[in-house]
Design an enzyme around this catalytic site. Structure first.
Site, PDB file in Angstrom:
ATOM      1  N   SER A 152       0.823  -1.211   0.000  1.00 39.98           N
ATOM      2  CA  SER A 152       0.000   0.000   0.000  1.00 39.98           C
ATOM      3  C   SER A 152       0.854   1.256   0.000  1.00 39.98           C
ATOM      4  O   SER A 152       1.966   1.263   0.556  1.00 39.98           O
ATOM      5  CB  SER A 152      -0.854   0.001   1.271  1.00 39.98           C
ATOM      6  OG  SER A 152      -1.487   1.239   1.447  1.00 39.98           O
ATOM      7  N   TYR A 195      -1.874  -0.026  10.229  1.00 40.69           N
ATOM      8  CA  TYR A 195      -2.112  -0.684   8.935  1.00 40.69           C
ATOM      9  C   TYR A 195      -0.873  -0.560   8.044  1.00 40.69           C
ATOM     10  O   TYR A 195      -0.351  -1.550   7.518  1.00 40.69           O
ATOM     11  CB  TYR A 195      -3.335  -0.060   8.234  1.00 40.69           C
ATOM     12  CG  TYR A 195      -3.408  -0.431   6.772  1.00 40.69           C
ATOM     13  CD1 TYR A 195      -3.708  -1.727   6.389  1.00 40.69           C
ATOM     14  CD2 TYR A 195      -3.137   0.511   5.770  1.00 40.69           C
ATOM     15  CE1 TYR A 195      -3.750  -2.084   5.048  1.00 40.69           C
ATOM     16  CE2 TYR A 195      -3.182   0.171   4.434  1.00 40.69           C
ATOM     17  CZ  TYR A 195      -3.480  -1.139   4.072  1.00 40.69           C
ATOM     18  OH  TYR A 195      -3.504  -1.474   2.748  1.00 40.69           O
ATOM     19  N   LYS A 230       1.936  -3.476   6.628  1.00 35.41           N
ATOM     20  CA  LYS A 230       2.271  -3.699   5.213  1.00 35.41           C
ATOM     21  C   LYS A 230       3.783  -3.585   5.000  1.00 35.41           C
ATOM     22  O   LYS A 230       4.373  -4.342   4.221  1.00 35.41           O
ATOM     23  CB  LYS A 230       1.518  -2.704   4.330  1.00 35.41           C
ATOM     24  CG  LYS A 230       0.044  -3.025   4.216  1.00 35.41           C
ATOM     25  CD  LYS A 230      -0.171  -4.277   3.372  1.00 35.41           C
ATOM     26  CE  LYS A 230      -1.455  -4.978   3.651  1.00 35.41           C
ATOM     27  NZ  LYS A 230      -1.628  -6.208   2.888  1.00 35.41           N
TER      28      LYS A 230
HETATM   29  N1  UFG Z   1     -12.894  11.182   2.071  1.00 30.73           N
HETATM   30  C1  UFG Z   1     -13.891  12.091   2.370  1.00 30.73           C
HETATM   31  N2  UFG Z   1     -15.074  11.602   2.827  1.00 30.73           N
HETATM   32  C2  UFG Z   1     -15.329  10.282   2.988  1.00 30.73           C
HETATM   33  C3  UFG Z   1     -14.305   9.356   2.685  1.00 30.73           C
HETATM   34  C4  UFG Z   1     -13.084   9.844   2.219  1.00 30.73           C
HETATM   35  O1  UFG Z   1     -13.718  13.302   2.238  1.00 30.73           O
HETATM   36  O2  UFG Z   1     -16.431   9.922   3.421  1.00 30.73           O
HETATM   37  C5  UFG Z   1     -11.605  11.681   1.570  1.00 30.73           C
HETATM   38  C6  UFG Z   1     -10.440  11.311   2.460  1.00 30.73           C
HETATM   39  O3  UFG Z   1     -10.243  12.320   3.414  1.00 30.73           O
HETATM   40  C7  UFG Z   1      -9.295  11.214   1.441  1.00 30.73           C
HETATM   41  C8  UFG Z   1      -9.977  10.780   0.150  1.00 30.73           C
HETATM   42  O4  UFG Z   1     -11.367  11.053   0.336  1.00 30.73           O
HETATM   43  O5  UFG Z   1      -8.745  12.479   1.241  1.00 30.73           O
HETATM   44  C9  UFG Z   1      -9.829   9.305  -0.124  1.00 30.73           C
HETATM   45  O6  UFG Z   1     -10.203   8.580   1.024  1.00 30.73           O
HETATM   46  P1  UFG Z   1     -10.373   6.992   1.047  1.00 30.73           P
HETATM   47  O7  UFG Z   1     -10.805   6.626   2.436  1.00 30.73           O
HETATM   48  O8  UFG Z   1     -11.216   6.571  -0.099  1.00 30.73           O
HETATM   49  O9  UFG Z   1      -8.905   6.461   0.752  1.00 30.73           O
HETATM   50  P2  UFG Z   1      -7.533   6.814   1.511  1.00 30.73           P
HETATM   51  O10 UFG Z   1      -6.769   7.733   0.628  1.00 30.73           O
HETATM   52  O11 UFG Z   1      -7.744   7.228   2.907  1.00 30.73           O
HETATM   53  O12 UFG Z   1      -6.936   5.355   1.621  1.00 30.73           O
HETATM   54  C10 UFG Z   1      -6.238   4.735   0.620  1.00 30.73           C
HETATM   55  C11 UFG Z   1      -6.431   3.230   0.742  1.00 30.73           C
HETATM   56  C12 UFG Z   1      -5.846   2.736   2.039  1.00 30.73           C
HETATM   57  C13 UFG Z   1      -4.412   3.193   2.147  1.00 30.73           C
HETATM   58  C14 UFG Z   1      -4.308   4.679   1.977  1.00 30.73           C
HETATM   59  C15 UFG Z   1      -2.867   5.114   1.949  1.00 30.73           C
HETATM   60  O13 UFG Z   1      -7.802   2.910   0.705  1.00 30.73           O
HETATM   61  O14 UFG Z   1      -5.891   1.318   2.069  1.00 30.73           O
HETATM   62  O15 UFG Z   1      -4.894   5.072   0.742  1.00 30.73           O
HETATM   63  O16 UFG Z   1      -2.730   6.278   2.678  1.00 30.73           O
HETATM   64  F1  UFG Z   1      -3.913   2.877   3.350  1.00 30.73           F
END
Ligand code: UFG
Length: 323
Positions: free
Chosen positions: A116, A140, A144
């Site tokens: 990841s 997490y 990894k």
């Molecule tokens: N976001 C929102 N509202 C939501 C959900 C997400 O604004 O309801 C934003 C988050 O703040 C982030 C972006 O949308 O800026 C993407 O969020 P996700 O939760 O979809 O994905 P992440 O970037 O947090 O996570 C991804 C992978 C993880 C990994 C991570 C690495 O899903 O497995 O990148 O930092 F760990």
């Protein structure tokens, strides 16, 4: 080739299973169905079992004689890993060790690993290439990184050749909506955006005061079918070169949360009700992959990873999903 796909009933695993079988390989999916879906395994054989069950692994590996393992059997929720690190170390480290021990004992030489972008932590520069410092900021991401380190050590000691693949933001679904993203609970942005469109219930935007072009976080969305192909090319590469190699997998394009919402409104023709709320803890402002190494060594080119295509496939799945 015969391939063991652990966690192959999950989101990225099921698309990868489909891709390998479409290329003529034989697959066995091993999944305990704690998060995976039986309905997602439409290709190959499904064995319901746990990667921590060494006796089961021994009999499965003795019976099937796999050429390679592709391991997707990790837990993936950053927030949950902060609240319950034990669950993450148990599954992603202790059980992965059982899987590695079994693979080595049965003389399986090749191992592709779901890693990841979380191994990098808060980036000091973007785009993030493979040389970037690895400082994960949550359990997490640490599990990894430990997984990658175990692979290095098993490589040195036992000749296991591995290919860790660091996904950025996996997104999209199969374009025929046969399989797709189905997490419970769902925490990922795109499904939540589309759910808000469908139900009219507002989704939350976590912060609009980041140091980015519109104040919301920037991410690199990569189509799950492009990721599936990267597993195929990655495995072929390490088999041919007999050398371990890690790759960062993203589109190398950044999209902000607010830009993605606007694009979802364009693709669906409907408003995305949303409200701006506080930042979510642990969210870096910007994550973008450098995919140059995967392009040059694997000949991989993301074909479906523009956000319009991702959202069209995701919207089709959201409206037609069967599980
Ligand atoms: N976001 C929102 N509202 C939501 C959900 C997400 O604004 O309801 C934003 C988050 O703040 C982030 C972006 O949308 O800026 C993407 O969020 P996700 O939760 O979809 O994905 P992440 O970037 O947090 O996570 C991804 C992978 C993880 C990994 C991570 C690495 O899903 O497995 O990148 O930092 F760990």
């Amino acid at each position: 080739m015969k391939i063991l796909i652990t966690g192959g009933a999950g989101y990225i695993g099921s698309h990868t299973n489909r891709y390998f079988t479409s290329m003529g390989d034989e697959t066995v999916v091993l999944d305990n169905l704690s998060y995976g879906h039986r309905e997602a395994v439409k290709w190959g054989r499904l064995v319901v079992g746990d990667i921590g069950d060494r006796a089961m692994l021994d009999s499965l590996m003795a019976e099937e004689r796999f050429d390679a393992v592709i391991d997707f059997a990790g837990f993936i929720s950053v927030g949950e890993s902060v609240e319950n690190p034990s669950k993450y170390y148990e599954n992603n480290v202790v059980k992965m060790k059982a899987l590695l021990d079994a693979a080595v004992a049965h003389d399986i030489k090749y191992f592709v690993f779901s890693s990841s972008a979380a191994i990098f932590g808060e980036p000091s520069r973007v785009p993030i290439d493979e040389e970037h410092a690895k400082n994960p900021i949550n359990p997490y991401g640490r599990t990894k990184l430990i997984g990658e380190m175990m692979l290095e050590d098993y490589g040195r000691a036992h000749g296991l050749v591995s290919c860790p693949l660091r996904y950025f933001n996996a997104a999209g679904d199969s374009s025929d909506a046969l399989i797709g993203e189905a997490h419970d609970p769902e925490t990922h942005l795109i499904p939540l955006v589309l759910r808000a469109t469908r139900t009219g219930k507002p989704m939350r935007v976590f912060g609009d005061n980041y140091d980015t072009r519109d104040g919301s976080c920037i991410r690199d969305y990569i189509h799950v079918e492009d990721l599936a192909e990267a597993h195929y090319l990655g495995l072929k590469y390490i088999m041919e070169h007999k050398k371990s190699e890690a790759f960062n997998l993203g589109s190398s394009d950044g999209m902000s949360v607010l830009e993605l919402i606007a694009e979802a409104e364009r693709v669906t023709g409907k408003p995305v009700p949303h409200e701006i709320v506080e930042r979510r803890e642990g969210d870096p402002a910007e994550l973008i992959a450098s995919n140059g190494k995967a392009r040059s060594l694997l000949g991989w080119t993301p074909k479906k990873s523009n956000v319009g295509t991702i959202l069209r496939d995701a919207w089709n799945w959201e409206q037609n999903r069967k599980y």
